[in-house]
Scaffold this active site. Structure first.
Site, PDB file in Angstrom:
ATOM      1  N   CYS A 296       0.806  -1.225   0.000  1.00  0.00           N
ATOM      2  CA  CYS A 296       0.000   0.000   0.000  1.00  0.00           C
ATOM      3  C   CYS A 296       0.843   1.279   0.000  1.00  0.00           C
ATOM      4  O   CYS A 296       0.607   2.195  -0.797  1.00  0.00           O
ATOM      5  CB  CYS A 296      -0.973  -0.011   1.171  1.00  0.00           C
ATOM      6  SG  CYS A 296      -0.212   0.116   2.816  1.00  0.00           S
TER       7      CYS A 296
ATOM      8  N   HIS B  64      -2.647   1.483   6.689  1.00  0.00           N
ATOM      9  CA  HIS B  64      -3.012   1.345   5.278  1.00  0.00           C
ATOM     10  C   HIS B  64      -3.197   2.724   4.667  1.00  0.00           C
ATOM     11  O   HIS B  64      -3.547   3.684   5.357  1.00  0.00           O
ATOM     12  CB  HIS B  64      -4.302   0.528   5.122  1.00  0.00           C
ATOM     13  CG  HIS B  64      -4.595   0.161   3.703  1.00  0.00           C
ATOM     14  ND1 HIS B  64      -3.797  -0.701   2.974  1.00  0.00           N
ATOM     15  CD2 HIS B  64      -5.585   0.564   2.855  1.00  0.00           C
ATOM     16  CE1 HIS B  64      -4.292  -0.830   1.760  1.00  0.00           C
ATOM     17  NE2 HIS B  64      -5.362  -0.063   1.655  1.00  0.00           N
TER      18      HIS B  64
ATOM     19  N   HIS C  40      -5.553   1.776  -4.602  1.00  0.00           N
ATOM     20  CA  HIS C  40      -4.705   1.247  -3.519  1.00  0.00           C
ATOM     21  C   HIS C  40      -4.344  -0.208  -3.789  1.00  0.00           C
ATOM     22  O   HIS C  40      -4.927  -0.868  -4.654  1.00  0.00           O
ATOM     23  CB  HIS C  40      -5.403   1.392  -2.156  1.00  0.00           C
ATOM     24  CG  HIS C  40      -6.573   0.474  -1.946  1.00  0.00           C
ATOM     25  ND1 HIS C  40      -6.905  -0.069  -0.726  1.00  0.00           N
ATOM     26  CD2 HIS C  40      -7.515  -0.003  -2.805  1.00  0.00           C
ATOM     27  CE1 HIS C  40      -7.979  -0.819  -0.825  1.00  0.00           C
ATOM     28  NE2 HIS C  40      -8.370  -0.802  -2.069  1.00  0.00           N
TER      29      HIS C  40
END
Length: 390
Positions: free
Chosen positions: A302, A350, A362
């Site tokens: 990520c 994240h 993402h």
């Protein structure tokens, strides 16, 4: 007189006690009930599908957290290794200069012996355990020539600096060893969490996997609905800001103070240009696999893809989510603009890059690919903050 008492049928009740036939049946029933009771806890031991889903999600999140720790340890280890290499090179160069200074002093000592000098001061200096102490305790310099004094000064300086660098290199090596230990621990944690998640999923039946997929689809639908709602809110805010600017221009004020809280977070044109480049890069990566610890070009995690995307726009972001969240200006979610970074969870483990209309690009988790998805993919409460990096 004949008895009129009727005989009792076999298996009837006498004085509250069952006859053998009924007793056997009763015992059989009790045994069956006992077996069922014993079997019940075994069935109850199996977690529900909802519990499995939650456990798997938690394991993936824990793996994500460990991944960011791994990324940080990896970056720290690389920097520390580079520092150690530089220090060792420096120590080697200084040691060479120290040896050369020692050799020069040795030539003076040899000359003293050849000439039969009564005070081989240079030789004594070289043989001393601590030359600096010897120098302090005697009047050696008073008995040396100019060249000898220069040589001794150079030797003492080289020795002192070399010892300092050796100590610095030793400490850096210890720090490197610690970083390597942290890296190893984080890597093992990621691998263990992912293995646990795979084991849980492997125990699901085909029917349970289908139900799990249906639950995930419902979550995606709800996330899409929330994204559309945010898109409408942002469109309305944008329309209001435009109306305020038009009203201000008509009044000759040039700009309106109304809605300043929103306009103060509006990016300038240079940001939009950089954001366009970052988003163009991110879109080109869609479909590439998530791999923890990866920074491209074939795969990403990520924070790896957000870092790479903004690098393509000429902006350097830190490696981890923990650092990226502090690498810009925090803005309200309602004011999020394309290019902004959206961070998730209380532990900030994240991140995605906002593309507008409540959507982002993402790299979700192991087993998935870089994709466009609603920022509400894991619920509204999972959103931590929005940061404008440039």
């Amino acid at each position: 007189m004949a008895s009129h008492r009727k005989s009792r049928p076999t298996g009837s009740r006498v004085a509250g006690i069952r006859t053998p036939a009924l007793a056997t049946a009763a015992l059989t029933s009790v045994a069956l009930l006992s077996q069922s009771a014993n079997a019940a806890p075994e069935a109850d031991d199996k977690p529900s599908l909802e519990e499995v889903e939650k456990k798997v999600d938690d394991l993936y999140r824990q793996a994500g957290s460990a991944t960011e720790k791994y990324n940080g340890a990896k970056e720290k280890t690389a920097k520390q290794r580079k520092r150690v290499d530089t220090l060792l090179d420096d120590v080697a160069q200084r040691t060479q200069k120290l040896n050369e200074a020692r050799e020069e002093l040795g030539t003076f000592a040899a000359a003293q012996y050849r000439t039969g000098a009564s005070a081989p001061d240079t030789a004594t200096f070289l043989l001393a355990d601590t030359p600096q102490d010897y120098f302090d305790q005697t009047q050696l310099m008073d008995r040396m020539t100019g060249r000898q004094k220069v040589a001794v000064d150079d030797y003492i300086t080289q020795q002192s600096e070399t010892m300092e660098k050796r100590q610095e290199a030793t400490e850096s090596l210890e720090t490197l060893t610690e970083s390597q230990g942290d890296l190893k621990t984080a890597k093992a944690t990621v691998q263990r969490k992912l293995a646990d998640a795979r084991e849980l999923l492997s125990k699901l039946t085909a029917e349970e996997k289908a139900r799990l997929a249906a639950i995930e689809k419902e979550k995606q639908q709800e996330a899409a609905r929330k994204a559309a709602e945010l898109a409408r809110q942002q469109a309305e805010q944008q329309k209001e800001r435009e109306q305020e600017r038009e009203a201000a221009q008509q009044q000759g004020g040039g700009s309106s103070s109304a809605g300043s809280s929103s306009s103060s977070t509006a990016p300038d044109s240079s940001y939009a240009t950089k954001a366009d480049k970052a988003l163009a890069f991110a879109r080109a990566q869609i479909g590439k696999p998530y791999v923890w610890g990866a920074t491209g070009p074939g795969s990403y995690d990520c924070s790896g893809i957000t870092q790479a995307a903004w690098k393509a726009a000429g902006v350097t972001l830190p490696r981890t989510t923990y650092d990226q969240v502090n690498a810009g200006t925090t803005v309200p979610l309602a004011d999020a603009q394309p290019g902004d970074l959206v961070f998730f969870y209380d532990d900030v483990t994240h991140v995605g890059i906002y593309i507008g209309n409540g959507m982002m690009i993402h790299a979700p988790k192991p087993g998935t690919y870089v994709r466009e998805e609603s920022i509400y993919y894991d619920g509204e409460s999972s959103i931590h903050s929005v940061v404008r990096p440039a």
